[in-house]
Design an enzyme around this catalytic site. Structure first.
Site, mmCIF file in Angstrom:
data_model
loop_
_atom_site.group_PDB
_atom_site.id
_atom_site.type_symbol
_atom_site.label_atom_id
_atom_site.label_comp_id
_atom_site.label_asym_id
_atom_site.label_seq_id
_atom_site.Cartn_x
_atom_site.Cartn_y
_atom_site.Cartn_z
ATOM 1 N N PHE A 119 2.962 0.435 -1.925
ATOM 2 C CA PHE A 119 4.114 1.336 -2.005
ATOM 3 C C PHE A 119 4.879 1.095 -3.314
ATOM 4 C CE2 PHE A 119 3.042 1.498 2.531
ATOM 5 C CZ PHE A 119 2.988 2.864 2.716
ATOM 6 N N SER A 120 6.197 1.074 -3.271
ATOM 7 C CA SER A 120 6.970 1.066 -4.526
ATOM 8 C C SER A 120 6.957 -0.252 -5.280
ATOM 9 C CB SER A 120 8.418 1.491 -4.255
ATOM 10 O OG SER A 120 8.484 2.883 -4.009
ATOM 11 N N THR A 121 6.387 -1.313 -4.713
ATOM 12 C CA THR A 121 6.246 -2.533 -5.499
ATOM 13 C C THR A 121 5.324 -2.291 -6.688
ATOM 14 O OG1 THR A 121 4.374 -3.397 -4.206
ATOM 15 C CG2 THR A 121 6.601 -3.979 -3.457
ATOM 16 N N LYS A 123 5.582 -0.105 -8.807
ATOM 17 C CA LYS A 123 6.355 0.352 -9.960
ATOM 18 C C LYS A 123 6.486 -0.744 -11.029
ATOM 19 C CE LYS A 123 8.985 4.078 -7.777
ATOM 20 N NZ LYS A 123 8.318 4.116 -6.470
#
Length: 326
Positions: A119-121, A123
């Protein structure tokens, strides 16, 4: 502070033998072990340390041997700890790594080795790739908003890198990854041994609407375990990846969560929402003090309310129990 149970994997010492020659051999071994230990701590985990390998550039090649995903390649001691009080009945796990001490601490080790969507990790990786490829230049690099009304009002404007990272804006980083291109992304993940390195579903799995809120890192083909997250972080922020020191320093600045004068904590959350429910929460990062750096990754999975925010709260409790974050 947690009382650690006996180590499951300890540094192996040579068996003592009778006679003067055996004693001499043992003494030499112990001296070499001490010197190696001092060498591993000689350069205290500087975020600005640069890799000897060339940085990746847009359309370039990653000329580096892939980083091993085998735990034994970067750790000599593993310890299992009971952190159930920190998780308060929530299904989850945590892993902490000290490069200087060459030690890992596990809570729920089997889950720490289980691959799930980052998921957003992801980024963290997206920002580094964008900076190296020249898609974005610095914290002020702005990408244009297309006018779509997103549920997160913070995304409804032109955004800088700093704003997009802070608000975890999916459309911003989807643009970055698309501009970098799948070939360079694949080379980077292969070099980092980043989970299963699978970006085959470039367009994502369609869990979000509109289309530009999807990607291979959002409940799609790419999977990574908490242990592999820690390995990737340590490689990057210890200066052992092809990313340039300037890109790593900039991203670490974006990740800064809190500093108290003697310590700093850096991190990135991630929340997996499926069918309207938050079922997968991440918090990954590192704690830095004058003497050491500790890399961590926590993941929680539940029927609902398993958010990155909740994972971060649990992680701070874990780090406090381990006497790492005070």
């Amino acid at each position: 502070m947690v009382d650690f149970p006996p180590l499951r994997h300890a540094i192996v010492r040579p068996a003592l033998r009778k006679g003067t020659e055996a004693m001499k051999a043992t003494a030499i071994f112990l001296i070499l072990t001490l010197l190696l230990g001092l060498s591993s701590c000689a350069h205290p985990n500087s975020l600005s340390s640069s890799s000897s390998a060339p940085p990746v550039t847009g359309g370039g090649q990653w000329e580096q041997t892939p980083i091993s995903s085998d735990c034994s390649a970067f750790c000599t001691v593993e310890t299992t700890v009971d952190l159930s009080d920190c998780f308060q009945g929530i299904n989850g796990c945590a892993v902490v790594y000290s490069p200087c001490d060459q030690q890992l601490w596990f809570y729920q080790e089997s889950l720490c080795r289980q691959q799930v969507s980052p998921f957003s990790t992801f980024k963290i990786i997206s920002a580094l790739l964008g900076l190296e490829a020249g898609v974005i230049k610095d914290e002020t690099s702005t990408l244009d908003y297309n006018g779509t009304q997103y549920a997160n009002s913070a995304w409804n404007d032109n955004l800088t890198l700093a704003q997009a990272f802070s608000s975890s804006c999916i459309w911003y980083f989807r643009q970055v990854i698309d501009a970098v291109g799948p070939e360079v992304v694949q080379q980077a993940l292969d070099t980092l041994s980043y989970g299963n390195c699978d970006i085959s579903q470039c367009e994502g799995s369609g869990i979000n609407q509109p289309e530009n809120l999807n990607g291979f890192w959002l409940d799609s083909s790419l999977r990574i375990s908490p242990l592999e997250q820690v390995q990737a972080l340590a490689s990057i922020f210890e200066g052992n990846s092809p990313f340039s020191s300037s890109a790593v320093d900039l991203v670490s600045h974006l990740m800064l969560v809190e500093e108290n004068g003697t310590q700093s904590i850096y991190g990135k959350t991630g929340t997996g929402r499926v069918n309207g429910q938050d079922v997968n929460g991440w918090f990954i990062g590192f704690v830095e003090n004058a003497d050491n750096t500790y890399f961590f990754a926590s993941n929680i999975q539940y029927q609902k309310h398993a958010t990155g925010k909740k994972a971060s709260e649990i992680t701070l409790s874990v780090l406090s129990d381990l006497n790492i974050w005070r």
